[in-house]
Design a protein around this motif. Structure first.
Motif, PDB file in Angstrom:
ATOM      1  N   MET A   1       1.178  -1.269   0.080  1.00 26.38           N
ATOM      2  CA  MET A   1      -0.132   0.057   0.065  1.00 26.38           C
ATOM      3  C   MET A   1       0.862   1.258   0.099  1.00 26.38           C
ATOM      4  O   MET A   1       1.799   1.547   0.864  1.00 26.38           O
ATOM      5  CB  MET A   1      -0.826   0.068   1.178  1.00 26.38           C
ATOM      6  N   GLN A   2       0.430   2.196  -0.815  1.00 30.90           N
ATOM      7  CA  GLN A   2       1.525   3.355  -0.948  1.00 30.90           C
ATOM      8  C   GLN A   2       1.197   4.380   0.231  1.00 30.90           C
ATOM      9  O   GLN A   2      -0.173   4.550   0.452  1.00 30.90           O
ATOM     10  CB  GLN A   2       1.236   4.167  -2.242  1.00 30.90           C
ATOM     11  N   VAL A   3       2.071   4.919   0.670  1.00 32.94           N
ATOM     12  CA  VAL A   3       1.864   5.751   1.745  1.00 32.94           C
ATOM     13  C   VAL A   3       1.592   7.018   1.122  1.00 32.94           C
ATOM     14  O   VAL A   3       2.323   7.708   0.689  1.00 32.94           O
ATOM     15  CB  VAL A   3       3.001   5.918   2.781  1.00 32.94           C
ATOM     16  N   LYS A   4       0.414   7.696   1.470  1.00 33.86           N
ATOM     17  CA  LYS A   4      -0.301   8.988   1.170  1.00 33.86           C
ATOM     18  C   LYS A   4      -0.298  10.172   2.341  1.00 33.86           C
ATOM     19  O   LYS A   4      -0.708  11.390   2.085  1.00 33.86           O
ATOM     20  CB  LYS A   4      -1.501   8.761   0.336  1.00 33.86           C
ATOM     21  N   LYS A   5      -0.271   9.372   3.361  1.00 39.39           N
ATOM     22  CA  LYS A   5      -0.538  10.374   4.626  1.00 39.39           C
ATOM     23  C   LYS A   5       0.639  10.804   5.638  1.00 39.39           C
ATOM     24  O   LYS A   5       1.280  10.027   5.818  1.00 39.39           O
ATOM     25  CB  LYS A   5      -1.868   9.876   5.475  1.00 39.39           C
ATOM     26  N   ALA A   6       0.647  11.995   6.066  1.00 34.91           N
ATOM     27  CA  ALA A   6       1.756  12.206   7.034  1.00 34.91           C
ATOM     28  C   ALA A   6       1.243  12.951   8.246  1.00 34.91           C
ATOM     29  O   ALA A   6       0.227  14.023   8.031  1.00 34.91           O
ATOM     30  CB  ALA A   6       2.610  13.107   6.207  1.00 34.91           C
ATOM     31  N   VAL A   7       1.811  12.842   9.210  1.00 32.98           N
ATOM     32  CA  VAL A   7       1.425  13.450  10.720  1.00 32.98           C
ATOM     33  C   VAL A   7       2.650  14.354  11.012  1.00 32.98           C
ATOM     34  O   VAL A   7       3.616  13.840  10.965  1.00 32.98           O
ATOM     35  CB  VAL A   7       1.093  12.332  11.606  1.00 32.98           C
ATOM     36  N   PHE A   8       2.282  15.475  11.263  1.00 27.55           N
ATOM     37  CA  PHE A   8       3.132  16.607  11.798  1.00 27.55           C
ATOM     38  C   PHE A   8       2.764  16.873  13.274  1.00 27.55           C
ATOM     39  O   PHE A   8       1.917  17.844  13.521  1.00 27.55           O
ATOM     40  CB  PHE A   8       3.656  17.852  10.853  1.00 27.55           C
ATOM     41  N   PRO A   9       3.405  16.498  14.221  1.00 26.91           N
ATOM     42  CA  PRO A   9       3.043  16.913  15.736  1.00 26.91           C
ATOM     43  C   PRO A   9       3.926  18.312  15.693  1.00 26.91           C
ATOM     44  O   PRO A   9       5.139  18.590  15.531  1.00 26.91           O
ATOM     45  CB  PRO A   9       4.041  15.907  16.447  1.00 26.91           C
ATOM     46  N   VAL A  10       3.077  19.447  15.927  1.00 28.64           N
ATOM     47  CA  VAL A  10       3.781  20.683  16.036  1.00 28.64           C
ATOM     48  C   VAL A  10       3.096  21.432  17.255  1.00 28.64           C
ATOM     49  O   VAL A  10       3.137  22.752  17.210  1.00 28.64           O
ATOM     50  CB  VAL A  10       3.286  21.437  14.950  1.00 28.64           C
ATOM     51  N   ALA A  11       2.636  20.642  18.446  1.00 31.18           N
ATOM     52  CA  ALA A  11       2.210  21.222  19.732  1.00 31.18           C
ATOM     53  C   ALA A  11       3.197  21.572  20.563  1.00 31.18           C
ATOM     54  O   ALA A  11       2.762  22.323  21.638  1.00 31.18           O
ATOM     55  CB  ALA A  11       1.359  20.227  20.263  1.00 31.18           C
ATOM     56  N   GLY A  12       4.533  21.584  20.387  1.00 34.43           N
ATOM     57  CA  GLY A  12       5.438  21.759  21.106  1.00 34.43           C
ATOM     58  C   GLY A  12       5.689  23.359  21.626  1.00 34.43           C
ATOM     59  O   GLY A  12       5.370  24.162  20.770  1.00 34.43           O
ATOM     60  N   LEU A  13       6.229  23.581  22.923  1.00 30.69           N
ATOM     61  CA  LEU A  13       6.215  25.129  23.118  1.00 30.69           C
ATOM     62  C   LEU A  13       7.473  25.734  22.756  1.00 30.69           C
ATOM     63  O   LEU A  13       7.517  27.284  22.831  1.00 30.69           O
ATOM     64  CB  LEU A  13       6.091  25.067  24.833  1.00 30.69           C
ATOM     65  N   GLY A  14       8.461  25.067  22.424  1.00 31.09           N
ATOM     66  CA  GLY A  14       9.698  25.765  21.587  1.00 31.09           C
ATOM     67  C   GLY A  14      10.357  26.390  22.838  1.00 31.09           C
ATOM     68  O   GLY A  14      10.797  27.598  22.434  1.00 31.09           O
TER      69      GLY A  14
END
Length: 291
Positions: A1-14
């Motif tokens: 199965m071809q991978v078409k979805k990506a997840v970007f965790p961006v909730a960090g406070l930096g």
């Protein structure tokens, strides 16, 4: 199965970039003229990803605005005849299908990925962390996806790091199976130098199977009281093979101030628009003379 979805965790406070990140997401810090998050989205697109989910938190609205249409700005650029700039901002809004979900509590990377369960469904998917900007001829994620298509399991991006720095990373014990390819035997989250199984560190690119979700759901908090993805992967390795790809390319750790500065210099030196002027300035500033 071809991978078409990506997840970007961006909730960090930096917090390492305070006070710059007090009111602005660290993912929106600009490397020259593009925010960090755009570099990573472009890598995903170049790897064949069609849908992206940002796992956000409070104070991350600027990320949504960046990838949205800005009618007022576009009208202004159109009226002033700035066609190149107009094309640029329109391309950003049309890059890829983007979705958003809130991570309501800061419970770690594993928890952030669990928030993506409904979006992902029963498909393999990619995870990209915005702190790592990887400069490579072939996108880093694409290198992982090629390995995934060959072996069908989860794939982690690996990089050899100095042992004195290994405690800052998750790392693996792995068997070498082909050029730059490994089968992962065990994983450890931020081990002490004397307890690290190798110098192969896990970097912020993953291709994961949906089997990770029930493990994350039942996982107890690990180091720092957070749901650690490394702990979940360790359990997953008991049931299915996990692989590692020692990617080709230069990684810039832009979650670190010095790494961010190095990335700015390296990328600026490659920009045609500066035509060697930036390099000449650096040499003059450092007293190195002409090349």
């Amino acid at each position: 199965m071809q991978v078409k979805k990506a997840v970007f965790p961006v909730a960090g406070l930096g917090t390492r970039f305070l006070p710059a990140t007090k009111a602005s997401p660290k993912e929106m810090l600009a490397l020259i003229d593009k925010p960090l998050v755009q570099y990573v989205v472009e890598e995903a697109m170049a790897s064949g990803i069609e849908q992206v989910l940002f796992v956000t938190g409070r104070g991350k609205r600027a990320i949504e605005d960046h990838f949205d249409i800005n009618f007022e700005l576009e009208a202004l650029l159109y009226d002033k005849g700035k066609d190149a700039e107009l094309s640029q901002v329109r391309e950003i809004a049309e890059m890829v299908d983007i979705f958003y979900v809130r991570q309501k509590q800061a419970l770690g990377l594993g928890h952030a990925i669990l928030c993506a369960r409904d979006f992902v469904g029963n498909e393999p998917f990619a995870v990209l962390l915005g702190d790592d900007i990887i400069d490579s001829a072939k996108p880093c994620l694409l290198q992982l996806l090629e390995m995934h298509r060959k072996y069908r399991g989860s794939v982690l991006a690996l990089e050899r790091v100095p042992m004195e720095n290994i405690s800052s990373y998750g790392c693996v014990r792995a068997n070498h199976i082909a050029d730059r390819y490994y089968e992962v035997v065990d994983l450890v989250e931020k081990p002490k130098r004397e307890e690290a199984p190798s110098d192969l560190a896990i970097i912020g690119r993953y291709v994961l199977t949906p089997a990770i979700f029930p493990i994350l759901e039942g996982l107890e908090p690990g180091k720092g009281g957070e749901i650690q993805l490394t702990d979940a992967l360790r359990k997953l390795a008991r049931d299915e093979a996990i692989y590692g790809c020692e990617f080709e390319g230069i990684r810039h750790d832009c979650g670190d101030k010095l790494g961010f500065l190095k990335a700015t210099v390296d990328l600026a030196l490659k920009r045609e628009e500066f035509e060697g002027e930036f390099e000449r300035y650096l040499r003059q500033r450092l007293g190195c003379g002409q090349p």
